[in-house]
Scaffold this motif. Structure first.
Motif, mmCIF file in Angstrom:
data_model
loop_
_atom_site.group_PDB
_atom_site.id
_atom_site.type_symbol
_atom_site.label_atom_id
_atom_site.label_comp_id
_atom_site.label_asym_id
_atom_site.label_seq_id
_atom_site.Cartn_x
_atom_site.Cartn_y
_atom_site.Cartn_z
ATOM 1 N N ALA A 1 0.832 -1.199 0.000
ATOM 2 C CA ALA A 1 0.000 0.000 0.000
ATOM 3 C C ALA A 1 0.871 1.255 0.000
ATOM 4 O O ALA A 1 0.584 2.239 -0.695
ATOM 5 C CB ALA A 1 -0.927 -0.001 1.210
ATOM 6 N N ARG B 1 1.329 4.333 -3.014
ATOM 7 C CA ARG B 1 1.244 5.774 -2.757
ATOM 8 C C ARG B 1 2.553 6.475 -3.112
ATOM 9 O O ARG B 1 2.548 7.567 -3.697
ATOM 10 C CB ARG B 1 0.898 6.023 -1.288
ATOM 11 N N ALA C 1 -0.608 5.638 3.963
ATOM 12 C CA ALA C 1 -0.847 4.243 3.577
ATOM 13 C C ALA C 1 -1.335 3.406 4.752
ATOM 14 O O ALA C 1 -1.972 2.366 4.559
ATOM 15 C CB ALA C 1 0.429 3.633 2.990
ATOM 16 N N ASP D 1 -3.688 4.085 6.619
ATOM 17 C CA ASP D 1 -5.150 4.146 6.641
ATOM 18 C C ASP D 1 -5.777 3.372 5.480
ATOM 19 O O ASP D 1 -6.996 3.212 5.438
ATOM 20 C CB ASP D 1 -5.625 5.601 6.573
ATOM 21 N N ASP D 2 -4.930 2.915 4.546
ATOM 22 C CA ASP D 2 -5.442 2.148 3.406
ATOM 23 C C ASP D 2 -5.677 0.704 3.812
ATOM 24 O O ASP D 2 -5.027 0.174 4.732
ATOM 25 C CB ASP D 2 -4.452 2.179 2.236
ATOM 26 N N GLU E 1 -2.869 -4.249 1.151
ATOM 27 C CA GLU E 1 -2.872 -4.716 -0.235
ATOM 28 C C GLU E 1 -2.350 -6.152 -0.308
ATOM 29 O O GLU E 1 -1.402 -6.519 0.393
ATOM 30 C CB GLU E 1 -1.987 -3.813 -1.094
#
Length: 388
Positions: free
Chosen positions: A221, A225, A289, A291-292, A295
């Motif tokens: 993630a 970004r 990232a 808060d993402d 992945e």
């Protein structure tokens, strides 16, 4: 051979000369184009020279000295003439960057050559030699095209890139028309004139970075970004991506998740100047990232079994036999990756679309279904109808 090889080169560096050149070219059914550019120290290519030729003239246009290129843009974008390139992607990228749209219609001799039996991705000089019997010089291949004045030798060297592109186009087109293959190239040429072909969305920038398979979860993630931030930064500041942060460092930052610029300074290869300039932005991307959603790493394709590799080899043999029968370069029909995608999804493969379906796709499907088979006759492979 046309008489173009004897035509003098016009050097165009004043508005009057440019208008006169464009007036002379406006009724031509085609003209050949090439550009000289540099991008070693920039994100966007630096447009340094444009070479243009028609059936009876050749010119070099100097965009550095000219105050504007409006007559040229009008010629390129408002004319129905065919714009001829060799490996035209980067030339067209310049036009897209400068003008926001693309000239059409186009013809690319590098894309056309494999349909006549020449090598896939063949270079211009080699194709000129093989088709026209002309050997081009290499003496100015390292020229810095930003420097002025250009010498007569440099101008003549640059002009050769379109001087022989005219007879090359005419000869390739003649052979394609004789073989009924001109329309085969329509989709490839149309793709060159799509604006999306030349776009680099920041959100997809991470896909061009090697080593992403070793990252997962928050690390991946963060990399996404960081790669998007770098793309936007490089574009805004007109710098090469690697001058902002190199690929390997971007992966290392994503893996270590630094919280502040002081931690960034501990990374080997990232200068104090880069930390001072970009440190806060880098750490902000890493923090965001968190808060993402985590992945998942892109799935690795499963290793193929020996039998699957053997099947790919057999399909490659079918491709080579059909390419030989049609006087085509095998890669013009199907690359190894094309065959892998075909096995995964025959109906969605490009081998079962357009002209490729007739030339190779139907045979590959019939081979997989057992309606065609390979056998050896007189020591040579043959593709036959399977016995009922």
């Amino acid at each position: 051979m046309t008489t173009l090889s004897k035509a003098p080169v016009r050097y165009v560096d004043t508005p009057v000369q440019l208008r006169r050149l464009c007036d002379r070219l406006k009724d031509s059914p085609f003209f050949a184009l090439d550009t000289e550019f540099l991008r070693e120290s920039t994100y966007h290519p630096q447009f340094c020279l444009l070479q243009i030729a028609a059936a009876d003239q050749v010119a070099c246009v100097d965009p550095i000295r000219l105050p504007d290129l409006d007559p040229l843009w009008q010629l390129l974008y408002e004319s129905d003439a065919t714009k001829v390139f060799h490996a035209g992607f980067q030339d067209l990228e310049i036009f897209h960057h400068l003008h926001g749209r693309l000239p059409a219609p186009v013809f690319d001799t590098q894309l056309a050559a494999p349909l006549l039996g020449y090598g896939d991705q063949i270079g211009y000089a080699q194709l000129v030699e093989e088709v026209l019997g002309v050997t081009l010089g290499k003496g100015h291949s390292r020229t810095d095209w930003r420097r002025r004045p250009l010498s007569p030798q440099q101008i003549d060297y640059a002009a050769d890139d379109v001087r022989y592109l005219v007879p090359l186009y005419l000869e390739l087109r003649r052979r394609l028309e004789e073989s009924g293959r001109v329309d085969w190239l329509s989709e490839d040429f149309e793709r060159l004139t799509r604006p999306e072909t030349y776009r680099n969305p920041p959100q997809d920038a991470w896909r061009r970075i090697k080593g992403t398979r070793r990252l997962k979860g928050r690390q991946l993630a963060a990399l996404k970004r960081l790669a998007a931030w770098r793309e936007e930064t490089a574009r805004r500041e007109n710098l090469p991506r690697g001058w902002v942060v190199k690929d390997d460092l971007l992966c290392h930052i994503a893996r270590l998740q630094p919280q502040n610029p002081q931690q960034l300074k501990q990374l080997r290869g990232l200068s104090d100047k880069a930390v001072a300039r970009y440190g806060q932005d880098i750490c902000a991307q890493v923090a965001a990232a968190c808060d993402d959603a985590p992945e998942k790493a892109p799935p690795r394709p499963p290793a193929r079994t020996p039998r699957q590799e053997a099947l790919l080899d057999l399909l490659s043999a079918v491709v080579r036999l059909r390419a030989e029968a049609q006087n085509l370069h095998p890669n013009a029909l199907a690359s190894r990756k094309d065959l892998e995608k075909f096995l995964a999804d025959p109906a969605g493969s490009r081998l079962c679309q357009g002209w490729r379906q007739q030339v190779i796709g139907d045979d590959l499907v019939a081979f997989l279904e057992g309606r065609r088979h390979l056998r050896v006759v007189g020591g040579e492979p043959v593709l036959d109808e399977a016995a009922a």
